[in-house]
Motif scaffolding. Structure first.
Motif, mmCIF file in Angstrom:
data_model
loop_
_atom_site.group_PDB
_atom_site.id
_atom_site.type_symbol
_atom_site.label_atom_id
_atom_site.label_comp_id
_atom_site.label_asym_id
_atom_site.label_seq_id
_atom_site.Cartn_x
_atom_site.Cartn_y
_atom_site.Cartn_z
ATOM 1 N N TYR A 112 0.829 -1.205 0.000
ATOM 2 C CA TYR A 112 0.000 0.000 0.000
ATOM 3 C C TYR A 112 0.866 1.259 0.000
ATOM 4 C CZ TYR A 112 -4.467 -2.366 0.950
ATOM 5 O OH TYR A 112 -5.608 -3.116 0.854
ATOM 6 N N ALA A 113 1.839 1.300 0.918
ATOM 7 C CA ALA A 113 2.682 2.483 1.053
ATOM 8 C C ALA A 113 3.505 2.725 -0.203
ATOM 9 C CB ALA A 113 3.593 2.342 2.272
ATOM 10 N N GLU A 114 4.077 1.671 -0.743
ATOM 11 C CA GLU A 114 4.913 1.818 -1.940
ATOM 12 C C GLU A 114 4.059 2.183 -3.150
ATOM 13 O OE1 GLU A 114 8.765 2.096 -3.329
ATOM 14 O OE2 GLU A 114 8.071 1.606 -1.306
ATOM 15 N N GLY A 115 2.874 1.596 -3.247
ATOM 16 C CA GLY A 115 1.982 1.920 -4.348
ATOM 17 C C GLY A 115 1.531 3.368 -4.315
ATOM 18 N N ALA A 116 1.290 3.897 -3.104
ATOM 19 C CA ALA A 116 0.899 5.293 -2.972
ATOM 20 C C ALA A 116 2.005 6.213 -3.451
ATOM 21 C CB ALA A 116 0.540 5.598 -1.519
ATOM 22 N N ARG A 117 3.246 5.859 -3.146
ATOM 23 C CA ARG A 117 4.388 6.678 -3.569
ATOM 24 C C ARG A 117 4.480 6.749 -5.094
ATOM 25 N NH1 ARG A 117 9.041 4.741 -2.935
ATOM 26 N NH2 ARG A 117 10.203 6.687 -2.810
ATOM 27 N N VAL A 118 4.456 5.606 -5.734
ATOM 28 C CA VAL A 118 4.678 5.576 -7.184
ATOM 29 C C VAL A 118 3.448 6.031 -7.963
ATOM 30 C CG1 VAL A 118 3.982 3.174 -7.568
ATOM 31 C CG2 VAL A 118 5.764 4.195 -9.007
ATOM 32 N N SER A 119 2.258 5.956 -7.347
ATOM 33 C CA SER A 119 1.040 6.387 -8.041
ATOM 34 C C SER A 119 1.002 7.895 -8.238
ATOM 35 C CB SER A 119 -0.201 5.928 -7.275
ATOM 36 O OG SER A 119 -0.298 6.583 -6.027
ATOM 37 N N ARG A 120 1.786 8.633 -7.467
ATOM 38 C CA ARG A 120 1.849 10.088 -7.664
ATOM 39 C C ARG A 120 2.415 10.437 -9.031
ATOM 40 N NH1 ARG A 120 4.510 10.748 -1.707
ATOM 41 N NH2 ARG A 120 2.584 10.460 -0.500
ATOM 42 N N ASP A 121 3.232 9.569 -9.566
ATOM 43 C CA ASP A 121 3.826 9.804 -10.890
ATOM 44 C C ASP A 121 3.116 9.027 -11.988
ATOM 45 O OD1 ASP A 121 5.841 11.461 -9.805
ATOM 46 O OD2 ASP A 121 7.040 9.704 -9.281
ATOM 47 N N LEU A 122 2.715 7.790 -11.697
ATOM 48 C CA LEU A 122 2.130 6.937 -12.732
ATOM 49 C C LEU A 122 0.609 7.002 -12.773
ATOM 50 C CD1 LEU A 122 4.275 3.655 -12.557
ATOM 51 C CD2 LEU A 122 4.348 5.452 -14.293
ATOM 52 N N GLY A 123 -0.018 7.231 -11.612
ATOM 53 C CA GLY A 123 -1.471 7.145 -11.528
ATOM 54 C C GLY A 123 -1.891 5.836 -10.887
ATOM 55 N N GLY A 124 -3.023 5.864 -10.181
ATOM 56 C CA GLY A 124 -3.446 4.707 -9.401
ATOM 57 C C GLY A 124 -3.732 3.472 -10.237
ATOM 58 N N TRP A 125 -4.532 3.613 -11.309
ATOM 59 C CA TRP A 125 -4.903 2.417 -12.072
ATOM 60 C C TRP A 125 -3.708 1.884 -12.854
ATOM 61 C CZ3 TRP A 125 -4.648 1.601 -17.286
ATOM 62 C CH2 TRP A 125 -4.543 2.722 -18.125
ATOM 63 N N GLN A 126 -2.793 2.770 -13.234
ATOM 64 C CA GLN A 126 -1.601 2.288 -13.936
ATOM 65 C C GLN A 126 -0.718 1.455 -13.008
ATOM 66 O OE1 GLN A 126 -2.788 5.389 -14.054
ATOM 67 N NE2 GLN A 126 -2.522 6.319 -16.078
ATOM 68 N N VAL A 127 -0.599 1.885 -11.743
ATOM 69 C CA VAL A 127 0.242 1.166 -10.781
ATOM 70 C C VAL A 127 -0.258 -0.249 -10.577
ATOM 71 C CG1 VAL A 127 0.922 1.031 -8.353
ATOM 72 C CG2 VAL A 127 1.109 3.195 -9.572
ATOM 73 N N ILE A 128 -1.537 -0.401 -10.281
ATOM 74 C CA ILE A 128 -2.047 -1.734 -9.997
ATOM 75 C C ILE A 128 -2.074 -2.587 -11.268
ATOM 76 C CG2 ILE A 128 -4.482 -1.131 -10.295
ATOM 77 C CD1 ILE A 128 -2.882 -3.568 -7.729
ATOM 78 N N SER A 129 -2.277 -1.957 -12.432
ATOM 79 C CA SER A 129 -2.270 -2.712 -13.688
ATOM 80 C C SER A 129 -0.871 -3.217 -14.016
ATOM 81 C CB SER A 129 -2.795 -1.840 -14.833
ATOM 82 O OG SER A 129 -4.141 -1.471 -14.621
ATOM 83 N N PHE A 130 0.132 -2.366 -13.846
ATOM 84 C CA PHE A 130 1.507 -2.804 -14.079
ATOM 85 C C PHE A 130 1.912 -3.877 -13.063
ATOM 86 C CE2 PHE A 130 2.281 1.293 -16.420
ATOM 87 C CZ PHE A 130 2.700 0.713 -17.594
ATOM 88 N N ALA A 131 1.406 -3.764 -11.839
ATOM 89 C CA ALA A 131 1.711 -4.768 -10.825
ATOM 90 C C ALA A 131 1.148 -6.128 -11.220
ATOM 91 C CB ALA A 131 1.156 -4.330 -9.469
ATOM 92 N N HIS A 132 -0.066 -6.135 -11.750
ATOM 93 C CA HIS A 132 -0.653 -7.394 -12.227
ATOM 94 C C HIS A 132 0.138 -7.948 -13.409
ATOM 95 C CE1 HIS A 132 -4.292 -8.084 -9.875
ATOM 96 N NE2 HIS A 132 -4.463 -6.768 -9.828
ATOM 97 N N LEU A 133 0.614 -7.063 -14.242
ATOM 98 C CA LEU A 133 1.403 -7.507 -15.382
ATOM 99 C C LEU A 133 2.706 -8.160 -14.924
ATOM 100 C CD1 LEU A 133 1.459 -7.529 -18.495
ATOM 101 C CD2 LEU A 133 2.683 -5.341 -18.396
ATOM 102 N N LEU A 134 3.348 -7.566 -13.923
ATOM 103 C CA LEU A 134 4.580 -8.148 -13.385
ATOM 104 C C LEU A 134 4.319 -9.476 -12.698
ATOM 105 C CD1 LEU A 134 6.383 -5.015 -11.833
ATOM 106 C CD2 LEU A 134 7.003 -6.247 -13.916
ATOM 107 N N ALA A 135 3.135 -9.620 -12.115
ATOM 108 C CA ALA A 135 2.805 -10.850 -11.383
ATOM 109 C C ALA A 135 2.419 -11.995 -12.305
ATOM 110 C CB ALA A 135 1.666 -10.587 -10.403
ATOM 111 N N LEU A 136 2.085 -11.688 -13.543
ATOM 112 C CA LEU A 136 1.568 -12.708 -14.455
ATOM 113 C C LEU A 136 2.491 -13.916 -14.623
ATOM 114 C CD1 LEU A 136 -0.867 -13.324 -16.244
ATOM 115 C CD2 LEU A 136 0.338 -12.204 -18.139
ATOM 116 N N PRO A 137 3.824 -13.731 -14.782
ATOM 117 C CA PRO A 137 4.689 -14.912 -14.939
ATOM 118 C C PRO A 137 4.701 -15.838 -13.728
ATOM 119 C CG PRO A 137 5.823 -12.929 -15.674
ATOM 120 C CD PRO A 137 4.580 -12.474 -14.975
#
Length: 234
Positions: A112-137
């Motif tokens: 949560y804390a790390e996602g909040a930090r990076v979402s300031r630059d990328l945006g909330g939905w982009q952060v969680i979407s990229f996270a799901h993409l990284l988790a896919l493998p």
């Protein structure tokens, strides 16, 4: 994931933060809670989610250099203590299940804390979407490995629950959550999570017709007071 094709891809410095979000929120929290629910009830597991605000605030301080006032920590610890004591008093301890829920709360708080930090630059939905993409493998092979032998015996409530968790809990909810954390402060907004266990219990009584006695509502009132105090001094 298709929506990411038209988005600005994260910089190299942001990949590490997205990896933490992936490990904490997309992989770690679901796995630890699933393991916990094999040995403890869902109601008991829900109460342990009350530890998430303290975990989120802790990692917000460590990762985002937030500096809440001392009174904030007093109210946060008090709220977490109320939740913990209630969980211990409600039923006998289960080391494996309780330990998994504590681990889930810690690792999710970091995400949560790390996602909040990076979402300031990328945006909330982009952060969680990229996270799901990284988790896919990781998650796709696990899903194939532990897939059900057949669909016989799996009722429609299970499919509805899976769809809800996949769409709302794992994606849409994070869009609003990360936006709120980024705008209102990780430590302050994170305290709202203390309400989650008792809202869940209220919905259990309303939708599942479970018995929720007066003690639960008294404890909920104490937790709400701690939330209000923590938010005031954040």
């Amino acid at each position: 994931m298709v929506l990411l094709l038209g988005q600005r891809w994260p910089a190299r410095s942001q990949i590490g933060s997205l990896a933490i979000v992936t490990i904490g929120c997309v992989i770690g929290f679901p796995i630890f809670t699933a393991l916990a629910l094999q040995s403890i009830t869902s109601a008991r597991a829900t109460i342990f989610i009350g530890l998430l605000p303290l975990s989120t605030a802790l990692f917000g301080v460590l990762r985002d250099e937030e500096r809440p006032r001392p009174a904030f920590w007093l109210f946060s610890i008090a709220g977490a203590a109320v939740v913990g004591l209630f969980a211990l008093w409600q039923s006998g301890g289960n080391i494996l299940g309780d330990g998994c829920m504590v681990a889930a709360s810690l690792i999710c708080g970091l995400g949560y804390a790390e996602g909040a930090r990076v979402s300031r630059d990328l945006g909330g939905w982009q952060v969680i979407s990229f996270a799901h993409l990284l988790a896919l493998p990781v998650m796709l092979p696990l899903a194939i490995l532990w897939r059900p032998v057949g669909l016989v015996g799996i009722g429609w409530p299970s499919f509805v629950g899976l769809a809800y968790v996949s769409l709302f809990s794992s994606l849409i909810g994070f869009i609003f959550w990360y936006r709120g954390l980024a705008q209102g402060g990780i430590a302050a907004v994170g305290q709202l999570q203390l309400l989650q266990p008792f809202l869940s219990l209220a919905l259990a009584a309303l939708l599942l017709h479970e018995q929720v006695d007066l003690t639960v509502w008294v404890v909920a009132a104490c937790v709400v007071a701690c939330v209000a105090g923590a938010k005031r001094f954040a």
